[in-house]
Design a protein around this motif. Structure first.
Motif, mmCIF file in Angstrom:
data_model
loop_
_atom_site.group_PDB
_atom_site.id
_atom_site.type_symbol
_atom_site.label_atom_id
_atom_site.label_comp_id
_atom_site.label_asym_id
_atom_site.label_seq_id
_atom_site.Cartn_x
_atom_site.Cartn_y
_atom_site.Cartn_z
ATOM 1 N N MET A 1 10.762 -35.262 -8.850
ATOM 2 C CA MET A 1 9.576 -35.958 -9.356
ATOM 3 C C MET A 1 8.330 -35.454 -8.637
ATOM 4 N N LYS A 2 7.304 -35.149 -9.409
ATOM 5 C CA LYS A 2 6.048 -34.670 -8.855
ATOM 6 C C LYS A 2 5.138 -35.852 -8.508
ATOM 7 N N THR A 3 4.282 -35.621 -7.524
ATOM 8 C CA THR A 3 3.311 -36.636 -7.109
ATOM 9 C C THR A 3 1.907 -36.090 -7.281
ATOM 10 N N VAL A 4 1.048 -36.879 -7.897
ATOM 11 C CA VAL A 4 -0.339 -36.481 -8.152
ATOM 12 C C VAL A 4 -1.270 -37.482 -7.473
ATOM 13 N N LEU A 5 -2.178 -36.989 -6.635
ATOM 14 C CA LEU A 5 -3.191 -37.850 -6.033
ATOM 15 C C LEU A 5 -4.535 -37.580 -6.701
ATOM 16 N N VAL A 6 -5.168 -38.636 -7.172
ATOM 17 C CA VAL A 6 -6.477 -38.512 -7.825
ATOM 18 C C VAL A 6 -7.490 -39.292 -7.021
ATOM 19 N N LYS A 7 -8.525 -38.584 -6.563
ATOM 20 C CA LYS A 7 -9.580 -39.265 -5.809
ATOM 21 C C LYS A 7 -10.723 -39.644 -6.741
ATOM 22 N N VAL A 8 -10.979 -40.909 -6.816
ATOM 23 C CA VAL A 8 -11.977 -41.614 -7.622
ATOM 24 C C VAL A 8 -11.468 -41.785 -9.056
ATOM 25 N N HIS A 24 3.932 -36.598 -18.816
ATOM 26 C CA HIS A 24 4.650 -36.687 -17.541
ATOM 27 C C HIS A 24 4.709 -38.138 -17.063
ATOM 28 N N PRO A 25 5.315 -39.021 -17.839
ATOM 29 C CA PRO A 25 5.349 -40.440 -17.451
ATOM 30 C C PRO A 25 6.136 -40.699 -16.169
ATOM 31 N N GLU A 26 6.994 -39.732 -15.800
ATOM 32 C CA GLU A 26 7.816 -39.906 -14.598
ATOM 33 C C GLU A 26 7.085 -39.518 -13.323
ATOM 34 N N TYR A 27 5.930 -38.861 -13.437
ATOM 35 C CA TYR A 27 5.195 -38.433 -12.251
ATOM 36 C C TYR A 27 4.643 -39.646 -11.499
ATOM 37 N N LYS A 28 4.648 -39.554 -10.196
ATOM 38 C CA LYS A 28 4.077 -40.611 -9.362
ATOM 39 C C LYS A 28 2.582 -40.356 -9.213
ATOM 40 N N ALA A 61 1.605 -35.145 -1.827
ATOM 41 C CA ALA A 61 1.124 -34.774 -3.161
ATOM 42 C C ALA A 61 1.461 -33.329 -3.524
ATOM 43 N N ASP A 62 1.884 -33.145 -4.776
ATOM 44 C CA ASP A 62 2.079 -31.805 -5.333
ATOM 45 C C ASP A 62 0.788 -31.314 -5.983
#
Length: 360
Positions: A1-8, A24-28, A61-62
């Motif tokens: 599972m991939k992880t995405v960090l979004v700032k703001v 990608h509903p499974e992505y964190k 985060a990926d």
């Protein structure tokens, strides 16, 4: 599972998240925003899986997406260069200017962190997490700054495939020149015209009340976020100053022609503009894939719904729809935008029997 960090998690950041979730509903998804109401909204509506307090929480985060103003993106890149991140992490941004950002991103090279510059050419007069929508970028131009790491660029495209954006690869200098002329300068002109008109009619409120139609249309972009535009102009200062100078010279020439009552030159000013503007209509937009149809429509109830219903019944897909000018008892100009020439021609044949096609 991939992880995405979004700032703001504003309009752009939350819209990107919504687009990611489509494919990608499974992505964190980890959200970072100083506004706790925004964070709570995002958690309550399933936009993010957890909240981060700052960029130090990005070690897992990926993908890291910096959806802040340009000035903050530069600060964030500098901070990321000092953190221990995943070996194969890909960092991207949505900044409206690119040269300064790409220069700052060199700090990430020593950490072997891959940075891919990005800029989606889409927006709204609405702001904040509640204004975000998954289709905000559908068929919109999404600039991607060309670099050596094409694999990382492709990863970003796959991550954001659900946005249905149209990717355009350019270099940073080319990007900043293009957006300065077609986006930044028009925003300055629109803002200046609104301010001047408001000043001229300070003792004549009827003037502002009547400022509809063409005036309202060409100054719509003046409603944009002032803080964001301050950041954009200061980060693209050199190019914008040069283009402002050229534009001022154009106005000075026209003023001189008016003063001298030079009819030929005044007419030539508008004739040249008409010729060049008409060339834009005729372009096939082979790279960007947009095709426009313009109709005269009567200003009466249900007319717009009739048109969209006909298109839907004949399975003709619209990319965008825009009313260029509409007033009481006067025909309005309706702009219909399609993603391919086949749909354009089908729509033209379908609608030409009921509406006047004004231009293509």
């Amino acid at each position: 599972m991939k992880t995405v960090l979004v700032k703001v998690l504003g309009l752009i950041g939350s819209s990107l998240i919504r687009g990611i979730k489509i494919n990608h509903p499974e992505y964190k998804i980890i959200g970072l925003d100083e506004n706790q109401r925004t964070i709570q909204y995002a958690l309550n509506h399933g936009l993010i899986d957890e909240a981060a307090t700052d960029l130090t929480n990005s070690s897992e985060a990926d993908f890291i997406i910096l959806a802040t103003p340009v000035s903050q993106i530069i600060i964030d890149i500098a901070q990321l260069s000092k953190l221990d991140l995943k070996k194969d992490v890909v960092v991207t941004d949505v900044g409206s200017t690119k040269q300064l950002i790409m220069k700052t991103a060199r700090k990430l090279d020593s950490k072997h962190i891959t940075f891919v510059g990005g800029h989606p050419m889409a927006g709204s007069h609405k702001t904040g997490v509640t204004a975000g929508k998954a289709n905000l970028f559908e068929n919109a131009f999404y600039f991607q700054i060309s670099g050596k790491n094409t694999e990382a660029a492709q990863k970003i495209q796959k991550l954001l495939v659900g946005t249905k954006a149209k990717w355009l690869k350019v270099n940073a200098k080319q990007h900043d020149k293009i957006v300065a002329q077609i986006s930044h300068l028009p925003h300055i002109i629109a803002a200046g015209l609104v301010n001047q008109t408001n000043q001229e009619f300070s003792n004549e409120p009827l003037g502002m009340e009547l400022a509809a139609g063409g005036f309202k249309s060409i100054t719509r972009i003046a409603s944009a976020d002032p803080v964001m535009w301050k950041s954009i102009l200061l980060s693209n200062q050199e190019i914008i100053l040069q283009q402002l100078k050229i534009y001022q010279e154009t106005l000075n020439k026209l003023a001189a022609h008016l003063k001298n009552r030079d009819e030929e030159e005044v007419e030539s000013f508008f004739a040249t503009a008409k010729f060049n503007r008409d060339k834009l209509k005729q372009q096939k937009h082979s790279q960007t894939g947009f095709f426009d149809l313009f109709l005269d429509i009567p200003d009466q109830r249900g007319e717009l719904a009739k048109i969209t219903k006909q298109l839907a019944e004949h399975k003709i897909s619209l990319v965008n729809i825009h009313i260029l000018e509409i007033r009481e008892d006067v025909e309005g100009i309706l702009q219909l935008t399609f993603s391919n020439e086949t749909d354009l021609n089908k729509a033209r044949m379908l609608l030409s029997s009921s509406y006047k096609i004004v231009r293509r």
